[in-house]
Design an enzyme around this catalytic site. Sequence first.
Site, PDB file in Angstrom:
ATOM      1  N   LYS A 116     -22.775 -32.432 -15.609  1.00 24.34           N
ATOM      2  CA  LYS A 116     -23.551 -32.136 -14.414  1.00 24.34           C
ATOM      3  C   LYS A 116     -24.944 -32.757 -14.453  1.00 24.34           C
ATOM      4  O   LYS A 116     -25.518 -33.086 -13.411  1.00 24.34           O
ATOM      5  CB  LYS A 116     -23.635 -30.630 -14.213  1.00 24.34           C
ATOM      6  N   GLU A 200     -31.667 -25.540 -12.177  1.00 27.54           N
ATOM      7  CA  GLU A 200     -32.054 -26.152 -10.916  1.00 27.54           C
ATOM      8  C   GLU A 200     -32.487 -25.074  -9.939  1.00 27.54           C
ATOM      9  O   GLU A 200     -32.200 -23.880 -10.132  1.00 27.54           O
ATOM     10  CB  GLU A 200     -30.909 -26.973 -10.319  1.00 27.54           C
ATOM     11  N   GLU A 275     -18.981 -31.794  -4.079  1.00 26.12           N
ATOM     12  CA  GLU A 275     -19.434 -30.505  -3.568  1.00 26.12           C
ATOM     13  C   GLU A 275     -20.908 -30.570  -3.181  1.00 26.12           C
ATOM     14  O   GLU A 275     -21.728 -31.140  -3.900  1.00 26.12           O
ATOM     15  CB  GLU A 275     -19.200 -29.409  -4.607  1.00 26.12           C
ATOM     16  N   GLU A 288     -22.081 -31.061  -7.345  1.00 29.53           N
ATOM     17  CA  GLU A 288     -21.323 -31.628  -8.454  1.00 29.53           C
ATOM     18  C   GLU A 288     -20.120 -32.358  -7.887  1.00 29.53           C
ATOM     19  O   GLU A 288     -19.776 -32.214  -6.712  1.00 29.53           O
ATOM     20  CB  GLU A 288     -20.858 -30.543  -9.423  1.00 29.53           C
ATOM     21  N   ASN A 290     -16.058 -32.759  -8.739  1.00 36.77           N
ATOM     22  CA  ASN A 290     -14.908 -32.341  -9.534  1.00 36.77           C
ATOM     23  C   ASN A 290     -13.890 -33.471  -9.543  1.00 36.77           C
ATOM     24  O   ASN A 290     -13.341 -33.830  -8.502  1.00 36.77           O
ATOM     25  CB  ASN A 290     -14.290 -31.076  -8.961  1.00 36.77           C
ATOM     26  N   PHE A 348     -14.288  -5.226  -9.156  1.00 31.58           N
ATOM     27  CA  PHE A 348     -13.520  -6.467  -9.281  1.00 31.58           C
ATOM     28  C   PHE A 348     -13.191  -6.798 -10.742  1.00 31.58           C
ATOM     29  O   PHE A 348     -13.106  -7.967 -11.117  1.00 31.58           O
ATOM     30  CB  PHE A 348     -14.280  -7.639  -8.654  1.00 31.58           C
TER      31      PHE A 348
END
Length: 661
Positions: A116, A200, A275, A288, A290, A348
Amino acid sequence: MFKKILIANRGEIACRVIRTARAMGIKTVAVYSEADADARHVREADEAVAIGPAPSAQSYLVIDRILDAIRKTGAEAVHPGYGFLSENRKFAAALEVAGVVFIGPGAEAIGAMGDKIESKKLAQQAGVSTVPGYLGVIKDEAEAVSIARDIGYPVMVKASAGGGGKGMRIARNDQEVHEGFRSATNEARSSFADDRVFIEKYIEHPRHIEIQVLGDAHGNVVYLGERECSIQRRHQKVIEEAPSPFLDAKTRAAMGAQAVALAKAVNYRSAGTVEFIVDQQRNFYFLEMNTRLQVEHPVTELVTGLDLVELMIRVAAGEKLGFKQKDVKLEGWAVEARVYAEDPLRGFLPSTGRLVRYHEPAGVGQLRIDSGVYEGAEISMFYDPMIAKVVGSGTDRRHAIAALREALDSFYIRGVSHNIAFLSALLGHPRFIDGNLSTNFIADEFPEGFQGAPLDEERRRQLIAIAAMIHHRTQARDQQISGRLRPPRLASGGEWVVMVDREPTPVTIAETAGGYAVINGGASHELIGDWRIGDPLYQGRINGQPISVQIDRVGIGYKLTHAGSELSAQVLNPRAAELARFMPVKTAPDMSRFLLSPMPGLLVSLAVTAGQEVKAGQELAVVEAMKMENLLRAERDGKVAKLHAAPGDSLAVDQPIVEFA
């Protein structure tokens, strides 16, 4: 074209690749760990090779084991799916040395975009908009805090080799940077064998929108529209759709052009995704790239009419793309929901176990389901908790959402907890329907977590009517049983009392020409359907409107589930209902003095000892499950009386870890 390919993956994506390969006349080889010996992808492939123990670090992530499987089977090419080795430069390079084709981009592109930090530098050089941040490697927590202060809070701490929401933390102060740096580093090390992180600027209320690109080995690169992936939880996508309800044609074209420019800068071939995060003014910033097939690729396939897996295979075989950018047309709408083995009512938390009942919804045309399981399959603690992807499509967004909601209502899963009710609630939320999305959507709209979708009065009356009809039919059947040792109990005719939360609702049931009429006070509901006793789903019409309701027998009562809402009811004859009000209410034991494991998993660490005083919010333990670390904190001040578990222990759900005085 290849005659045989090996799929270096598992689960639904392995089954997905097998499906396309079979349609192309290509034989497939599956690989599997000890935990996956009976997995669906193993059953569906033409051949299967065992590659090691259950932990992925000892099987699916071991390059030498995959190479050995290739040698044993004579596979000519490898499709990596997503996750595992799909973005591993060393794996792609090792295949090249072995003379085996990697169905994906070249090792150089993987290396350039998989890091990245380096990918952002390359994006800047290619003229792609990027987020402000520090792109150097951060050595420790103190340096991370210093950098975060320079950038300005809030910031995002991210693993350089990360993906799938792992190794990512939002930090709004120094303490959260300390904790986020440690957790992100640990997750990155265990998931990617690379513990580098960077920081960032975190953009508030952004949308996550990605561009699908496709390139061949002849220099051709096109983009296939965008996907809106803003509905996320803990940086893990939950619902995706194509196209985005937010982008206009101008922004779409600009984002597509930048994505293509970046792909060309690294000589990209195969399918890939660039993205972006997009602010409320449609300013977009590179996040980024992928270098693999995305989980959410089906929504792009449904609106473009293209099979991305087939195109990846053809590009890897040296073929040119058979179309140009001007030929790419977006038609209709598609919305995908990820069905996970997790418990929304318990924060979750992951759920593991056997799929005791598993019935996928039936649909034609407007519905697509990608899954890698079957009834009786095991959801393992070693891998990602995804059960299936359900995709609804239609001529527009409204029809696609409706198709998906109907499918989720009839998706019947038992044996493990799942998030279907939560998905239904999301899809029915007014803000989602309006397309007013951001990556903070779930945090904003469910700040206290998910406790079930609210049940309005009309829907409540409908579910009461269905419960009464089900019980009435069951009792009528029982009256017909012959050969009894005792005579049957006298039936109540059509008079029943439905008890919900100890509140009685008298109803009257009468047969009609097409089904049953249930009269509740001044309201009447006509039920028409082909439900049979024992069916876990009622699918029919109520007052002319279609409805799907899941039915579970709980003790002497019923639990009905619809559109994310649940209703528990007992259906009693009038005399039994009179007596029911005298029954005592059973209270649950008090477990407030214990820290309980919220999920099955591994106790990674304990931060307290017996006799220690603790403060509210203080770290107590870390439990790892489904490749994610979960930090458990003290809910209030107290004193540790006893430890009931030790680091390295395997924990069951609700197993005591710490007892307080």
